[in-house]
Design a protein around this motif. Structure first.
Motif, PDB file in Angstrom:
ATOM      1  N   ARG A  84       0.823  -1.187  -0.150  1.00 42.88           N
ATOM      2  CA  ARG A  84      -0.040  -0.207  -0.023  1.00 42.88           C
ATOM      3  C   ARG A  84       0.923   1.170  -0.108  1.00 42.88           C
ATOM      4  N   GLU A  85       0.207   2.456  -0.457  1.00 43.87           N
ATOM      5  CA  GLU A  85       0.943   3.723  -0.459  1.00 43.87           C
ATOM      6  C   GLU A  85      -0.072   4.631  -0.244  1.00 43.87           C
ATOM      7  N   LEU A  86       0.340   5.543   0.818  1.00 43.30           N
ATOM      8  CA  LEU A  86      -0.585   6.677   1.307  1.00 43.30           C
ATOM      9  C   LEU A  86      -0.601   8.052   0.179  1.00 43.30           C
ATOM     10  N   LEU A  87      -1.307   8.506  -0.312  1.00 45.83           N
ATOM     11  CA  LEU A  87      -1.447   9.600  -1.122  1.00 45.83           C
ATOM     12  C   LEU A  87      -2.250  10.787  -0.687  1.00 45.83           C
ATOM     13  N   LEU A  88      -1.619  12.081  -0.558  1.00 41.39           N
ATOM     14  CA  LEU A  88      -2.353  13.138  -0.145  1.00 41.39           C
ATOM     15  C   LEU A  88      -2.298  14.149  -1.510  1.00 41.39           C
ATOM     16  N   VAL A  89      -3.316  14.716  -2.120  1.00 47.41           N
ATOM     17  CA  VAL A  89      -3.487  15.378  -3.192  1.00 47.41           C
ATOM     18  C   VAL A  89      -4.118  16.788  -2.955  1.00 47.41           C
ATOM     19  N   LYS A  90      -3.694  17.666  -3.386  1.00 50.40           N
ATOM     20  CA  LYS A  90      -4.248  18.924  -3.077  1.00 50.40           C
ATOM     21  C   LYS A  90      -4.866  19.373  -4.590  1.00 50.40           C
ATOM     22  N   VAL A  91      -6.090  19.655  -4.854  1.00 43.82           N
ATOM     23  CA  VAL A  91      -6.698  19.818  -6.359  1.00 43.82           C
ATOM     24  C   VAL A  91      -7.296  21.263  -6.257  1.00 43.82           C
ATOM     25  N   GLY A  92      -7.115  21.859  -7.001  1.00 44.28           N
ATOM     26  CA  GLY A  92      -8.168  22.977  -7.365  1.00 44.28           C
ATOM     27  C   GLY A  92      -9.386  22.667  -7.495  1.00 44.28           C
ATOM     28  N   ALA A  93     -10.255  23.485  -6.510  1.00 42.00           N
ATOM     29  CA  ALA A  93     -11.737  23.101  -6.751  1.00 42.00           C
ATOM     30  C   ALA A  93     -12.504  24.265  -6.607  1.00 42.00           C
ATOM     31  N   SER A  94     -13.353  24.647  -7.222  1.00 46.52           N
ATOM     32  CA  SER A  94     -14.348  25.679  -7.099  1.00 46.52           C
ATOM     33  C   SER A  94     -15.510  25.301  -6.377  1.00 46.52           C
ATOM     34  N   PRO A  95     -16.290  25.944  -5.621  1.00 47.39           N
ATOM     35  CA  PRO A  95     -17.601  25.340  -5.107  1.00 47.39           C
ATOM     36  C   PRO A  95     -18.252  24.554  -6.141  1.00 47.39           C
ATOM     37  N   ALA A  96     -18.434  24.964  -7.424  1.00 46.62           N
ATOM     38  CA  ALA A  96     -19.146  24.108  -8.431  1.00 46.62           C
ATOM     39  C   ALA A  96     -18.785  22.893  -8.846  1.00 46.62           C
ATOM     40  N   SER A  97     -17.430  22.624  -8.586  1.00 48.72           N
ATOM     41  CA  SER A  97     -16.747  21.317  -9.191  1.00 48.72           C
ATOM     42  C   SER A  97     -16.620  20.397  -7.872  1.00 48.72           C
ATOM     43  N   ARG A  98     -16.766  20.768  -6.858  1.00 47.37           N
ATOM     44  CA  ARG A  98     -16.661  19.849  -5.729  1.00 47.37           C
ATOM     45  C   ARG A  98     -17.446  18.566  -5.913  1.00 47.37           C
ATOM     46  N   THR A  99     -18.552  18.599  -6.176  1.00 48.81           N
ATOM     47  CA  THR A  99     -19.416  17.492  -6.265  1.00 48.81           C
ATOM     48  C   THR A  99     -18.872  16.755  -7.347  1.00 48.81           C
ATOM     49  N   GLU A 100     -18.195  17.240  -8.348  1.00 48.77           N
ATOM     50  CA  GLU A 100     -17.853  16.257  -9.482  1.00 48.77           C
ATOM     51  C   GLU A 100     -16.562  15.913  -9.075  1.00 48.77           C
ATOM     52  N   ASP A 114      -9.658  17.742   3.497  1.00 49.82           N
ATOM     53  CA  ASP A 114      -9.673  19.248   3.894  1.00 49.82           C
ATOM     54  C   ASP A 114     -10.211  20.117   2.812  1.00 49.82           C
ATOM     55  N   VAL A 115     -10.898  21.163   3.278  1.00 53.66           N
ATOM     56  CA  VAL A 115     -11.566  21.952   2.090  1.00 53.66           C
ATOM     57  C   VAL A 115     -11.177  23.218   2.280  1.00 53.66           C
ATOM     58  N   GLY A 116     -10.591  23.996   1.256  1.00 53.02           N
ATOM     59  CA  GLY A 116     -10.301  25.267   1.287  1.00 53.02           C
ATOM     60  C   GLY A 116     -11.225  26.247   0.428  1.00 53.02           C
ATOM     61  N   PRO A 117     -10.954  27.610   0.265  1.00 48.20           N
ATOM     62  CA  PRO A 117     -11.893  28.266  -0.575  1.00 48.20           C
ATOM     63  C   PRO A 117     -11.732  27.957  -1.921  1.00 48.20           C
ATOM     64  N   SER A 118     -10.356  27.499  -2.393  1.00 53.14           N
ATOM     65  CA  SER A 118     -10.484  27.279  -3.898  1.00 53.14           C
ATOM     66  C   SER A 118      -9.719  25.711  -3.956  1.00 53.14           C
ATOM     67  N   SER A 119      -9.852  24.800  -3.154  1.00 57.55           N
ATOM     68  CA  SER A 119      -9.161  23.654  -3.210  1.00 57.55           C
ATOM     69  C   SER A 119      -9.651  22.508  -2.372  1.00 57.55           C
ATOM     70  N   LEU A 120      -9.477  21.330  -2.893  1.00 61.45           N
ATOM     71  CA  LEU A 120      -9.714  20.019  -1.899  1.00 61.45           C
ATOM     72  C   LEU A 120      -8.487  19.443  -1.637  1.00 61.45           C
TER      73      LEU A 120
END
Length: 166
Positions: A84-100, A114-120
């Motif tokens: 196994r390997e553990l991955l953390l990835v921070k992705v750009g995410a507007s409120p509109a794209s979060r569900t996707e 974690d959820v930020g103003p423009s990322s997940l």
């Protein structure tokens, strides 16, 4: 050929450096190395992923045994293993794209941690190929940062154990 070595060592300063140096001196690139406490107090387990032919890996194992703080070396490549390997990835995410994005990570059994103003930030564990596939699906959203632990592995319960104690 890809090899996974499990190396049980004394939990002492500079052991990691000596082991990594020994592998590097044999002109092997360490694909990943993870170290943590083992089931025995005072001992740590290193899981090293590298590439090389069988003969050379046998020589590396023999050289590792000569290090004072190495207790046991096991080549897990011949065994049936859980890795196994553990991955953390921070992705750009507007409120509109979060569900996707949430719909993308769910089949991978990943979670948003974690959820930020423009990322997940997404956390996932699994085999390298699974994590690579998820990263590729997230790439169009804009990957801001990635942190990976590298592979950690143990032989399955019924595997033949080719361990040599020093």
């Amino acid at each position: 050929m890809r090899h996974i070595l499990s190396v049980l060592v004394n939990n002492q300063p500079r052991v990691l450096a000596r082991v990594a140096s020994l592998v590097g001196q044999r002109n092997f690139n360490i694909e990943s190395i993870s170290v943590g406490e083992s089931e025995e107090p005072g001992l740590s387990r290193m899981v090293i992923v590298t590439n090389g032919d069988k003969h050379t890996m046998e020589q590396v194992s023999k050289q590792l045994h000569k290090l004072i703080d190495v207790i046991k070396v096991q080549n897990l490549s011949a065994d049936s293993v859980v890795e196994r390997e553990l991955l953390l990835v921070k992705v750009g995410a507007s409120p509109a794209s979060r569900t996707e994005i949430s719909g993308i990570v769910e089949p991978f059994r990943a979670s948003i941690v974690d959820v930020g103003p423009s990322s997940l930030m997404v956390q996932a564990t699994g085999e390298r190929s699974k994590l690579d596939a998820m990263i590729e699906l997230l790439r169009p959203y804009g990957i801001k940062e990635i942190a990976r632990t590298g592979v950690t592995a143990l032989a399955r319960g019924m595997s033949r154990q080719k361990a040599i104690s020093s």
